[in-house]
Design a protein around this motif. Structure first.
Motif, short mmCIF file in Angstrom:
data_model
loop_
_atom_site.label_atom_id
_atom_site.label_comp_id
_atom_site.label_asym_id
_atom_site.label_seq_id
_atom_site.Cartn_x
_atom_site.Cartn_y
_atom_site.Cartn_z
N ASN A 158 87.94 -13.24 30.79
CA ASN A 158 87.44 -12.16 31.64
C ASN A 158 86.08 -11.65 31.16
OD1 ASN A 158 89.69 -12.22 33.30
ND2 ASN A 158 90.80 -10.69 32.12
N GLN B 104 82.82 -11.57 33.41
CA GLN B 104 82.10 -10.31 33.58
C GLN B 104 80.64 -10.45 33.15
OE1 GLN B 104 83.56 -7.22 34.82
NE2 GLN B 104 81.36 -6.91 35.04
N ILE C 180 78.77 -11.97 35.97
CA ILE C 180 78.61 -11.02 37.09
C ILE C 180 77.54 -9.98 36.77
CG2 ILE C 180 79.81 -9.16 38.34
CD1 ILE C 180 82.34 -10.93 38.10
N CYS D 265 76.62 -5.23 42.10
CA CYS D 265 77.60 -6.32 42.08
C CYS D 265 78.74 -6.00 41.11
CB CYS D 265 76.92 -7.62 41.68
SG CYS D 265 78.01 -9.05 41.73
N TRP E 60 82.67 -5.79 42.06
CA TRP E 60 83.66 -6.59 41.32
C TRP E 60 84.75 -5.71 40.73
CZ3 TRP E 60 85.35 -11.37 40.64
CH2 TRP E 60 86.11 -11.67 39.50
N SER E 61 84.37 -4.55 40.19
CA SER E 61 85.35 -3.64 39.61
C SER E 61 86.33 -3.14 40.66
CB SER E 61 84.64 -2.45 38.95
OG SER E 61 83.81 -2.89 37.90
N TYR F 252 87.10 -4.65 43.49
CA TYR F 252 87.96 -5.79 43.85
C TYR F 252 89.05 -6.00 42.80
CZ TYR F 252 89.49 -10.56 43.20
OH TYR F 252 90.25 -11.66 42.93
N SER F 253 88.68 -5.92 41.53
CA SER F 253 89.64 -6.17 40.46
C SER F 253 90.80 -5.19 40.51
CB SER F 253 88.94 -6.08 39.09
OG SER F 253 87.94 -7.08 38.98
#
Length: 219
Positions: A186, A190, A193, A200, A204-205, A207-208
């Motif tokens: 991860n 990360q 990303i 972005c 992403w955070s 979405y996670s």
């Protein structure tokens, strides 16, 4: 913590009261020592690691501030994790769940209080996390200290037994290594990303978090 839970469950099931007592006190002493070590390591390396992960300049300060506060809660976090593993090992599965629910609700409530109510930024989120961890750790310690069973915590008996320490590592290290592989993966994802910028990262955070809620029932 997993390794300690296994050996305590074995001794408790075998009716070896003295061994359970030694294992419990060794496990909690390890939790305190391990938490202290993680606190020092985290405070020292958090900002350099963020730089290695290519965290954008505009948020590296906030990210570092969050981690600096978060790592101050390592000892209570380790005590909570170890304590709940002890309770589950002796058949008490309800109270660890209650403490987890209380801690989670309190964390959310404190987030709202500190960020929305008091206008605090990232430090408010970090303080909410460690306060909820301190409270959950205190609840576990109260339960263990007031127990009348052979797993009762007596502070003067806290010490690390080398033989028990070895048993814990033999069982716990493979589990910890397996989990760390996912964590390091991860970190790598990360880091990639982060090169796309803070927007972005925020997406992403979000979405996670959603992904965790979706995956939890399947897990």
């Amino acid at each position: 913590c997993s390794g300690a839970g296994v050996i305590i469950a074995q001794s408790f099931g075998a009716g070896d009261h003295d061994e359970v007592n030694r294992q419990v006190h060794t496990a909690l002493a390890l939790a305190i020592a391990g938490g202290a070590a993680l606190t020092v390591i985290g405070l020292l390396i958090s900002r350099p690691v963020l730089r290695l992960m290519q965290t954008p300049d505009e948020i590296v300060g906030m990210a570092s501030e969050y981690l600096q506060i978060y790592f101050l809660g390592m000892i209570p976090q380790m005590i909570y994790n170890m304590g709940t593993n002890i309770l589950r090992a002796v058949g008490d599965t309800k109270r660890p769940l209650y403490f987890l629910c209380l801690s989670s609700v309190m964390n959310i409530a404190l987030d709202l209080l500190f960020v929305v109510g008091f206008g605090m930024a990232i430090e408010g989120v970090a303080y909410a996390t460690i306060i909820s961890q301190f409270i959950s750790a205190a609840l576990v310690l109260v339960v263990l200290s007031r127990s009348t069973e052979n797993y009762r915590l007596t502070w003067r008996d806290l010490r690390i037994d080398k033989g028990i320490f070895k048993q814990i590592l033999m069982i716990g290290l493979p589990t910890g290594f397996q989990q760390s592989l996912t964590s390091f993966s991860n970190v790598y994802v990360q880091s990639y990303i982060n090169t796309f910028g803070s927007s972005c990262m925020a997406g992403w955070s979000s979405y996670s978090k959603i992904d965790q809620f979706v995956f939890l029932p399947m897990q």
